[in-house]
Enzyme design. Structure first.
Site, short mmCIF file in Angstrom:
data_model
loop_
_atom_site.label_atom_id
_atom_site.label_comp_id
_atom_site.label_asym_id
_atom_site.label_seq_id
_atom_site.Cartn_x
_atom_site.Cartn_y
_atom_site.Cartn_z
N PHE A 1 0.85 -1.19 0.00
CA PHE A 1 0.00 0.00 0.00
C PHE A 1 0.89 1.24 0.00
O PHE A 1 1.86 1.34 0.75
CB PHE A 1 -0.93 0.00 1.21
CG PHE A 1 -1.98 1.06 1.12
CD1 PHE A 1 -3.02 0.94 0.22
CD2 PHE A 1 -1.90 2.20 1.89
CE1 PHE A 1 -3.98 1.94 0.10
CE2 PHE A 1 -2.85 3.21 1.77
CZ PHE A 1 -3.89 3.08 0.87
N ASP B 1 2.26 -4.91 8.45
CA ASP B 1 1.04 -4.10 8.38
C ASP B 1 -0.15 -5.07 8.26
O ASP B 1 -0.22 -5.86 7.31
CB ASP B 1 1.11 -3.16 7.16
CG ASP B 1 -0.12 -2.27 7.05
OD1 ASP B 1 -1.16 -2.55 7.69
OD2 ASP B 1 -0.05 -1.28 6.29
N TYR C 1 -10.37 0.95 10.66
CA TYR C 1 -11.64 1.22 9.98
C TYR C 1 -11.99 0.25 8.86
O TYR C 1 -12.96 0.47 8.14
CB TYR C 1 -11.69 2.66 9.46
CG TYR C 1 -10.58 3.10 8.52
CD1 TYR C 1 -10.59 2.74 7.18
CD2 TYR C 1 -9.54 3.89 8.97
CE1 TYR C 1 -9.58 3.16 6.32
CE2 TYR C 1 -8.53 4.31 8.13
CZ TYR C 1 -8.56 3.94 6.80
OH TYR C 1 -7.56 4.34 5.97
N LYS C 2 -11.22 -0.82 8.74
CA LYS C 2 -11.55 -1.84 7.73
C LYS C 2 -12.29 -2.98 8.43
O LYS C 2 -13.45 -2.83 8.79
CB LYS C 2 -10.27 -2.27 7.03
CG LYS C 2 -9.60 -1.12 6.26
CD LYS C 2 -8.32 -1.57 5.58
CE LYS C 2 -7.59 -0.39 4.96
NZ LYS C 2 -8.29 0.19 3.79
N ARG D 1 -12.34 -4.84 -7.17
CA ARG D 1 -12.02 -5.42 -5.88
C ARG D 1 -13.29 -5.65 -5.07
O ARG D 1 -14.12 -4.74 -4.92
CB ARG D 1 -11.09 -4.46 -5.14
CG ARG D 1 -10.39 -5.03 -3.96
CD ARG D 1 -9.38 -4.04 -3.40
NE ARG D 1 -10.04 -2.93 -2.73
CZ ARG D 1 -9.52 -2.26 -1.69
NH1 ARG D 1 -8.31 -2.55 -1.26
NH2 ARG D 1 -10.18 -1.28 -1.13
#
Lengths: 429, 429
Positions: A130, A204, A229-230, A388
């Site tokens: 990312f 991560d 927040y995922k 996705r």
């Protein structure tokens, strides 16, 4: 045929995790397959925030730092997240953003290596990691006079850790599940390989914490960070988390040495004295509203514990992604889609990624118009554009996976995405 | 006699700013003199947060990044705060915590000096600066091989910037209003003195932004940061803010080079390319819930603009603190209190600080038991214990200042604080 819609409904009917869905306030009329970008609102969050705002802040004001336990939030929520990632209580805190936390631990790891194994010149990562991870790593590399070495595919990681270059690696920095491809890396093997050449590891967990069992201690990882927040459903821009293995946590100041990481913040002394252990990885005043929402989100994952916990969530996640991938292969053939995420369960996160040479953005938009929310990630010279689809096993049903594929098929067969593409290309703005 | 209670009530009756109080949800039955620690809840915040949580997050989910303007929050709220601190639109962003933002700008300032004036070895500040500022400065000083030089009183600052040592100063880092003494520094003069010897200035506005007119550009300051949860009423742990003078903003990466500070974050490229201007001082995903509350808080200060704005708020703040200090001197004599905050308006922030050799903590507790909320800041070898009373002119009334002194007098005369002190000393826990 893989499965009929009725068979998908039957799977939902006998799904032991199905009751967990009631803990969410799901968006009406939509199939939401983007929990890997922003998790759905838990049903408890709004009321809890009202309580924090109106009572704890509005009425009790500063007393709530003690009486409502505000000051303990980073550690209390950290202990809850610890249960999801295979570490002990007191080892992990909720704080700041993923990017800020990455800076703290990557800086600490590089400082350790400068002291213990001076002369090592590489931080190794994946080019498809990312971007914010790469940007932070570029900054830390500059500060330490290191080079950020990026491999083009996970298969190239063992080579980067082997031979002569292996002895030059200070830190291996990886995201356990790739945000774009859904590839799940083998944390145990890669950590062992890194340690074998004297490198430290920074993991991560943005796309793995809360979605699958993570075993930081069993894998002997060194540092980890992750997103609130995922799959933790903590709300937009929720506080992130940070963990350091207890064998490292006391060794260095992390550079963001704010007062909340002081051994005695309310003594207001002018000299920094870092708190023991992970406490020193705190920096400024905790974001209380975000913390309250994060705790509600983490609680939705912990609610699975009596039903088999992350192992059960992982089994459902694999079944959902398998079903989706099988149906796409079966029902959407001839439309130029390529399955990018791995079929092997051991190598797949909780998402299915499809590549298409053109129109991927428009197809995602056409699906959203039909109420199926996935997302688009642009490709570049090395990787194609990606559609996705994330599957959060806490609230996603089998019939939703089934219906989503039907919508995808309809979008492709009708060509309705081409109108979206035409509109996009010819937009006046 | 300074003023009777009726005269205080008369002042409130003719106060042109009195209507602003209605914008707050004040704690019932209390005189809250701690807005310099945590500002009171604005009346609009709870409803706004429900909207953000239930509609923007709960229903619209990821679309809100665009449709609800989440992605623009740091800049949009930054533009509002800019109006309060004397800088232009597009120059300031809301982000992260005060401590994290200080790290960004102090790091940038030191990097600039290393490039422009190599060999300078000092960061100068006050020993009584807020501890987190000193802790962050210690960290940055270590990274740059600099020394943090602390003066014992603001009067010593000119000397530290003069003579031979002045030529060694890389950065002067100060908080405009001291959190413990309430002393307001002369930003224009100190910035000019720093520039005169080639030093850069970093100003912490935690106790000034929203309480008094701040003129960063007119004072020609270089960098500034500030707090969202004190006089800006943004709620516990609200996002902070950061400003860099446009002449500096483009010069360096700040070290926390996260994706939100990238020139094109949604291109997801692997190379960091900093956004032009202040945008590069963003790091991770913005804390949306905290941002929404912060905006409601900032709006309560902007609501004063038609009524004279910060100049009018400042006039009322000085009148309130004058009244309180006068009444304390008149009515609480013989009880060992010393006025620590300056009497001269030009040197006083929006708080009154009283020192006492013993019992300060117990007196504050006894006042809280009577519904008068101030706070206690422990002293050390150099400074005595402090009773601190903050006056937020947006919602504090003259009669509250009057009543607070009466309670203080009663606590001192009755000796009831000694019972609190006895309990504290003999507590079983």
């Amino acid at each position: 045929m893989t499965m009929s819609r009725d068979q998908a409904l039957a799977l939902d009917a006998k799904d032991p995790l199905a009751p967990l869905r009631a803990a969410f306030s799901l968006p009406p009329g939509r199939i939401y397959l983007d929990g890997n970008s922003l998790g759905v609102l838990p049903a408890a969050t709004s009321q809890r925030l009202r309580e924090v705002v109106e009572h704890e802040w509005g009425t009790e004001l500063i007393e709530s730092w003690n009486s409502a336990g505000w000051i303990e939030q980073p550690g209390r929520i950290g202990d809850k997240i610890a249960r999801l990632v295979g570490v002990g209580p007191g080892e992990l805190v909720a704080a700041d953003s993923t990017s800020v936390n990455l800076y703290k631990v990557l800086h600490a790891a590089c400082a350790m290596q400068r002291a213990d194994r001076p002369g090592r010149r590489l931080i190794v990562s994946e080019r498809s990691n990312f971007p914010t991870d790469l940007y932070i790593a570029q900054s830390v590399a500059r500060e330490f006079g290191l080079e950020l070495k990026l491999v083009d595919a996970p298969e190239a990681l063992p080579a980067a850790l082997g031979g002569e270059s292996g002895a030059e690696v200070a830190v291996l920095m990886l995201t356990q599940v790739n945000y774009r491809t859904g590839v799940l890396l083998d944390m145990a093997a890669l950590t062992a390989a890194a340690h074998g050449v004297g490198a430290l590891t920074v993991w991560d967990l943005a796309h793995s914490a809360g979605a699958l069992p993570v075993a930081l201690k069993d894998c002997d990882a060194d540092f980890a960070i992750g997103c609130g927040y995922k799959y933790l459903n903590g709300g937009p821009g929720a506080p992130a988390f940070v963990w350091a293995h207890p064998r490292h946590a006391d060794r260095f100041w992390q550079p963001l040495s704010g007062w909340m990481g002081h051994a005695a913040p309310f003594e207001f002394t002018s000299d920094y004295r870092p708190a023991p252990g992970i406490g020193r990885y705190l920096c400024g005043t905790p974001a209380i509203l975000g913390m309250a929402a994060l705790e509600c989100g983490v609680d939705t994952v912990l609610a699975a514990e009596p039903l088999g916990g992350l192992a059960a969530l992982r089994a459902k996640s694999l079944a959902l992604t398998d079903l989706f991938a099988n149906l796409v292969e079966e029902r959407c053939t001839g439309h130029g889609l390529t399955l990018v995420s791995p079929r092997e369960p051991a190598r797949r996160g909780s998402q299915v990624c499809l590549a298409r040479d053109e129109g991927a953005y428009a197809i995602v938009q056409a699906l959203i118009a039909r109420g199926v929310v996935g997302d688009f990630r642009a490709g570049d010279a090395q990787v194609p554009d990606i559609l996705r689809f994330g599957f959060t096993p806490l609230y996603t049903r089998f019939v939703e996976a089934w219906d989503a594929v039907e919508h995808l098929r309809a979008v492709l067969e009708s060509g309705e995405w081409k109108r979206a593409e035409f509109n996009r290309r010819n937009a006046v703005t």
